[in-house]
Design a protein around this motif. Structure first.
Motif, PDB file in Angstrom:
ATOM      1  N   ILE A  86      71.370   2.506  64.854  1.00 57.77           N
ATOM      2  CA  ILE A  86      70.402   2.133  63.822  1.00 57.77           C
ATOM      3  C   ILE A  86      70.687   0.704  63.373  1.00 57.77           C
ATOM      4  CG2 ILE A  86      69.912   4.471  63.016  1.00 57.77           C
ATOM      5  CD1 ILE A  86      71.882   4.041  60.762  1.00 57.77           C
ATOM      6  N   SER A  87      69.648  -0.005  63.025  1.00 59.80           N
ATOM      7  CA  SER A  87      69.817  -1.409  62.649  1.00 59.80           C
ATOM      8  C   SER A  87      70.259  -1.571  61.202  1.00 59.80           C
ATOM      9  CB  SER A  87      68.515  -2.171  62.880  1.00 59.80           C
ATOM     10  OG  SER A  87      67.475  -1.616  62.117  1.00 59.80           O
ATOM     11  N   GLY A  88      70.141  -0.563  60.384  1.00 60.68           N
ATOM     12  CA  GLY A  88      70.554  -0.650  58.984  1.00 60.68           C
ATOM     13  C   GLY A  88      69.363  -0.876  58.068  1.00 60.68           C
ATOM     14  N   ILE A  89      69.650  -1.216  56.827  1.00 63.86           N
ATOM     15  CA  ILE A  89      68.585  -1.461  55.860  1.00 63.86           C
ATOM     16  C   ILE A  89      68.638  -2.907  55.400  1.00 63.86           C
ATOM     17  CG2 ILE A  89      68.432   0.920  55.035  1.00 63.86           C
ATOM     18  CD1 ILE A  89      70.106   0.044  52.602  1.00 63.86           C
ATOM     19  N   LYS A  90      67.477  -3.461  55.173  1.00 64.36           N
ATOM     20  CA  LYS A  90      67.381  -4.831  54.683  1.00 64.36           C
ATOM     21  C   LYS A  90      67.729  -4.833  53.201  1.00 64.36           C
ATOM     22  CE  LYS A  90      64.469  -8.751  55.506  1.00 64.36           C
ATOM     23  NZ  LYS A  90      63.222  -9.199  56.074  1.00 64.36           N
ATOM     24  N   GLY A  91      68.495  -5.809  52.787  1.00 69.34           N
ATOM     25  CA  GLY A  91      68.906  -5.896  51.390  1.00 69.34           C
ATOM     26  C   GLY A  91      67.762  -6.255  50.459  1.00 69.34           C
ATOM     27  N   TYR A 104      71.552  -6.435  58.852  1.00 68.77           N
ATOM     28  CA  TYR A 104      71.186  -7.173  57.646  1.00 68.77           C
ATOM     29  C   TYR A 104      72.373  -7.373  56.703  1.00 68.77           C
ATOM     30  CZ  TYR A 104      66.613  -5.741  59.303  1.00 68.77           C
ATOM     31  OH  TYR A 104      65.516  -5.521  60.076  1.00 68.77           O
ATOM     32  N   GLY A 105      73.476  -6.716  56.988  1.00 68.47           N
ATOM     33  CA  GLY A 105      74.634  -6.766  56.095  1.00 68.47           C
ATOM     34  C   GLY A 105      75.624  -7.850  56.475  1.00 68.47           C
ATOM     35  N   ALA A 106      76.803  -7.764  55.908  1.00 71.32           N
ATOM     36  CA  ALA A 106      77.825  -8.792  56.084  1.00 71.32           C
ATOM     37  C   ALA A 106      78.346  -8.852  57.520  1.00 71.32           C
ATOM     38  CB  ALA A 106      78.981  -8.539  55.122  1.00 71.32           C
ATOM     39  N   LYS A 107      78.454  -7.697  58.191  1.00 68.33           N
ATOM     40  CA  LYS A 107      79.000  -7.685  59.550  1.00 68.33           C
ATOM     41  C   LYS A 107      77.974  -8.146  60.586  1.00 68.33           C
ATOM     42  CE  LYS A 107      82.451  -4.198  58.578  1.00 68.33           C
ATOM     43  NZ  LYS A 107      82.938  -2.864  58.863  1.00 68.33           N
ATOM     44  N   ALA A 146      75.294  -1.137  45.926  1.00 67.08           N
ATOM     45  CA  ALA A 146      75.783  -2.345  46.606  1.00 67.08           C
ATOM     46  C   ALA A 146      75.141  -2.474  47.983  1.00 67.08           C
ATOM     47  CB  ALA A 146      77.294  -2.295  46.726  1.00 67.08           C
ATOM     48  N   TYR A 147      75.004  -1.370  48.712  1.00 67.05           N
ATOM     49  CA  TYR A 147      74.363  -1.407  50.029  1.00 67.05           C
ATOM     50  C   TYR A 147      72.885  -1.766  49.910  1.00 67.05           C
ATOM     51  CZ  TYR A 147      78.507   0.881  51.971  1.00 67.05           C
ATOM     52  OH  TYR A 147      79.779   1.183  52.368  1.00 67.05           O
ATOM     53  N   LEU A 148      72.218  -1.213  48.907  1.00 65.84           N
ATOM     54  CA  LEU A 148      70.803  -1.526  48.710  1.00 65.84           C
ATOM     55  C   LEU A 148      70.617  -2.996  48.353  1.00 65.84           C
ATOM     56  CD1 LEU A 148      69.681   1.634  46.729  1.00 65.84           C
ATOM     57  CD2 LEU A 148      69.023   1.027  49.056  1.00 65.84           C
ATOM     58  N   ARG A 165      65.382  -5.741  33.639  1.00 63.01           N
ATOM     59  CA  ARG A 165      64.428  -6.232  34.637  1.00 63.01           C
ATOM     60  C   ARG A 165      64.833  -5.771  36.036  1.00 63.01           C
ATOM     61  NH1 ARG A 165      60.350 -10.348  35.236  1.00 63.01           N
ATOM     62  NH2 ARG A 165      60.595 -10.895  33.041  1.00 63.01           N
ATOM     63  N   ALA A 166      66.125  -5.799  36.348  1.00 61.66           N
ATOM     64  CA  ALA A 166      66.602  -5.343  37.657  1.00 61.66           C
ATOM     65  C   ALA A 166      66.314  -3.854  37.838  1.00 61.66           C
ATOM     66  CB  ALA A 166      68.091  -5.617  37.804  1.00 61.66           C
ATOM     67  N   ARG A 167      66.487  -3.074  36.793  1.00 59.66           N
ATOM     68  CA  ARG A 167      66.185  -1.641  36.877  1.00 59.66           C
ATOM     69  C   ARG A 167      64.698  -1.388  37.083  1.00 59.66           C
ATOM     70  NH1 ARG A 167      69.771   1.352  32.116  1.00 59.66           N
ATOM     71  NH2 ARG A 167      71.769   1.218  33.200  1.00 59.66           N
ATOM     72  N   ALA A 168      63.860  -2.233  36.501  1.00 64.93           N
ATOM     73  CA  ALA A 168      62.415  -2.007  36.555  1.00 64.93           C
ATOM     74  C   ALA A 168      61.761  -2.574  37.813  1.00 64.93           C
ATOM     75  CB  ALA A 168      61.752  -2.619  35.323  1.00 64.93           C
ATOM     76  N   GLU A 169      62.279  -3.674  38.361  1.00 63.94           N
ATOM     77  CA  GLU A 169      61.565  -4.388  39.417  1.00 63.94           C
ATOM     78  C   GLU A 169      62.241  -4.346  40.778  1.00 63.94           C
ATOM     79  OE1 GLU A 169      60.609  -8.321  38.095  1.00 63.94           O
ATOM     80  OE2 GLU A 169      59.450  -7.572  36.396  1.00 63.94           O
ATOM     81  N   HIS A 170      63.112  -3.392  41.037  1.00 61.67           N
ATOM     82  CA  HIS A 170      63.717  -3.282  42.365  1.00 61.67           C
ATOM     83  C   HIS A 170      62.681  -2.765  43.354  1.00 61.67           C
ATOM     84  CE1 HIS A 170      63.803   1.065  42.052  1.00 61.67           C
ATOM     85  NE2 HIS A 170      64.244   0.910  40.811  1.00 61.67           N
ATOM     86  N   LYS A 171      62.972  -2.911  44.645  1.00 61.47           N
ATOM     87  CA  LYS A 171      62.037  -2.462  45.681  1.00 61.47           C
ATOM     88  C   LYS A 171      62.510  -1.200  46.414  1.00 61.47           C
ATOM     89  CE  LYS A 171      59.636  -6.737  46.510  1.00 61.47           C
ATOM     90  NZ  LYS A 171      59.177  -6.785  45.164  1.00 61.47           N
ATOM     91  N   PHE A 172      63.728  -0.739  46.158  1.00 55.69           N
ATOM     92  CA  PHE A 172      64.211   0.457  46.840  1.00 55.69           C
ATOM     93  C   PHE A 172      63.587   1.712  46.238  1.00 55.69           C
ATOM     94  CE2 PHE A 172      67.448  -0.510  43.610  1.00 55.69           C
ATOM     95  CZ  PHE A 172      67.564   0.698  42.942  1.00 55.69           C
ATOM     96  N   THR A 173      63.536   2.759  47.050  1.00 60.22           N
ATOM     97  CA  THR A 173      62.991   4.036  46.598  1.00 60.22           C
ATOM     98  C   THR A 173      64.087   4.814  45.887  1.00 60.22           C
ATOM     99  OG1 THR A 173      61.492   4.079  48.475  1.00 60.22           O
ATOM    100  CG2 THR A 173      61.854   6.161  47.341  1.00 60.22           C
TER     101      THR A 173
END
Length: 155
Positions: free
Chosen positions: A121-126, A88-91, A79-81, A41-49
């Protein structure tokens, strides 16, 4: 990374030793199927390109014990995605890119090149695709374990 945790594991483990070998097999099969379903399900329904598919293939599961397992990503990009970067990340701060060996940064544009001393750059949203997949699979996992326990009780 997703960790499947069964509450009352100590009591279950104590009772688990008393069950016949086939009952242990039933629960192990139910766990492996649950881990596989979360991964799929995680492989099929992710939102990243996805570009090469490496990140999708990097979503894997591992059975860590008789009644425990882990679903997670094995690639750094995955992990970044999943968690996000930059603000949006830990820092929680933007990413600043500066040149290491030259006086300025250079990149191609439609009309030639652009130059800059630094880029912020602001980074990417998880995209917590593992957590979402686990939540969506929870009812079927509960039903699968219930069926495995019923089968074990009939033996």
């Amino acid at each position: 990374m997703i960790t499947i945790k069964i509450t009352g594991a100590k009591e279950l483990t104590a009772n688990f030793r008393q069950l016949p070998l086939r009952a242990k097999d039933e629960l192990a099969i139910a766990l492996k199927t649950a881990l596989r379903d979360i991964r799929d399900r995680a492989r099929a329904e992710h939102k990243f390109t996805t570009r090469s598919g490496d990140t999708e293939r990097g979503i894997e599961f591992n059975q860590t014990g008789p009644i425990s397992g882990v679903v997670g990503v094995t690639t750094k990009i995955g992990a970044y995605l999943h968690e996000g970067t930059g603000i949006y990340g830990a820092k929680g701060r933007p990413i600043v890119i500066t040149p290491k060996t030259r006086a300025s940064l250079r990149w191609a544009t439609g009309e030639g090149f652009a130059f800059s001393k630094r880029v912020v750059i602001s980074g990417i949203k998880g995209d917590p695709f593992l957590y979402k997949a686990a939540r969506k699979e929870t009812p079927s996992i509960r039903a699968r374990f219930g069926e495995a326990i019923r089968k074990a009780a009939k033996l």
